[in-house]
Design an enzyme around this catalytic site. Sequence first.
Site, PDB file in Angstrom:
ATOM      1  CE  LYS A  71      -3.554   2.185   2.495  1.00 37.68           C
ATOM      2  NZ  LYS A  71      -4.667   2.229   3.670  1.00 37.68           N
ATOM      3  CE  LYS A 107      -6.286   1.551  -0.347  1.00 40.59           C
ATOM      4  NZ  LYS A 107      -6.494   1.276   1.014  1.00 40.59           N
TER       5      LYS A 107
END
Length: 326
Positions: A196, A249
């Site tokens: 992330k 992500k």
Amino acid sequence: MYPLNRNRRLRSSSAIRALVRENHLSNDDFIVPLFIVEGKNIKKEIISMPDYYQLSIDLAEKEVKELWKIGLKAILLFVKVEDKLKDNSGTEALNKDGLMQRAIKSIKNKVPEMLVITDVALDPYSSSGHDGIVENFKILNDPTLEVLSKMSVSHANAGADFVAPSDMMDGRVLKIRQALEKEGFFDTGIMSYGVKYASSLYGPFRNALDSTPGFGDKNTYQMDYANSKDALNEVNNDIAEGADIIMVKPGLPYIDILNSLHKKIDVPLAVYQVSGEYSMLKSAASKGFIDYDRLVLEQLFSFKRAGAAMIATYHAKEAVNLLNQI
Ligand code: PBG
């Protein structure tokens, strides 16, 4: 050699294009994020995410039934927590009658087969909007793990099928796995947001949940977008600690990362096409600058091509409609 080899032969009709097509998209590929709010009969459009809504539990139940009907079988739950319930250590996250816990229970009650995945992080519960406990403007790693593992057990207790830690603290997958095992939740999976990046594309989401950090940024725990090598480190740690699925992500700007992980690891990869990506497409479409429908499918296909086994996307419902038309 030209003219014996003409690459256009395999593109010359829709039938031959279909026959040689390498990647396919369907309702099976999508995870639908849902934003739950307190109250009754609430369906409120999120200003920063046109055509996407905050839902109270009763209307979320209705929505989930509809999703199931059109073949969408996995949801990712987020909650908007009232200000008065926020504190530094995310106490409300452990409330067995909290909004998340109630949402999981009612949804599982109404549509038991729906795969319910829950976001696990402190930010919606934190008075500072950070993903961990804060002391002297620092985000503490190890004390945060205690809360995250209790939170995960609490979600599992309410009926969650998977927990999805999105906090980026070190060692959280292991602590969560151990806590779940200890409480007998052997079948509760972990979808780790292991890769992330510290991205500005989360802005519209933070508006939706009122979870913008009160000070500083998330650069001391989310990843530096100038790097790619630490992605594999993160993933190897998470797999060793017991993650079942790894998520990358945001989506499109990190497609190189997704593809390189796809070549190197064997656990299923998820990609999260995040709020900012959604909002950019919506705003460009509202100005008439792009062909929205075609661009949505193009981007979703690019995730499949890069190696995503599944895609968390705000376009899921629209995509199912579009795919039914082609
Ligand atoms: C919570 C969390 C965030 C997102 C998913 N889980 C926000 C953040 O880390 O600041 C972003 C999702 C999106 O933008 O669609 N930690």
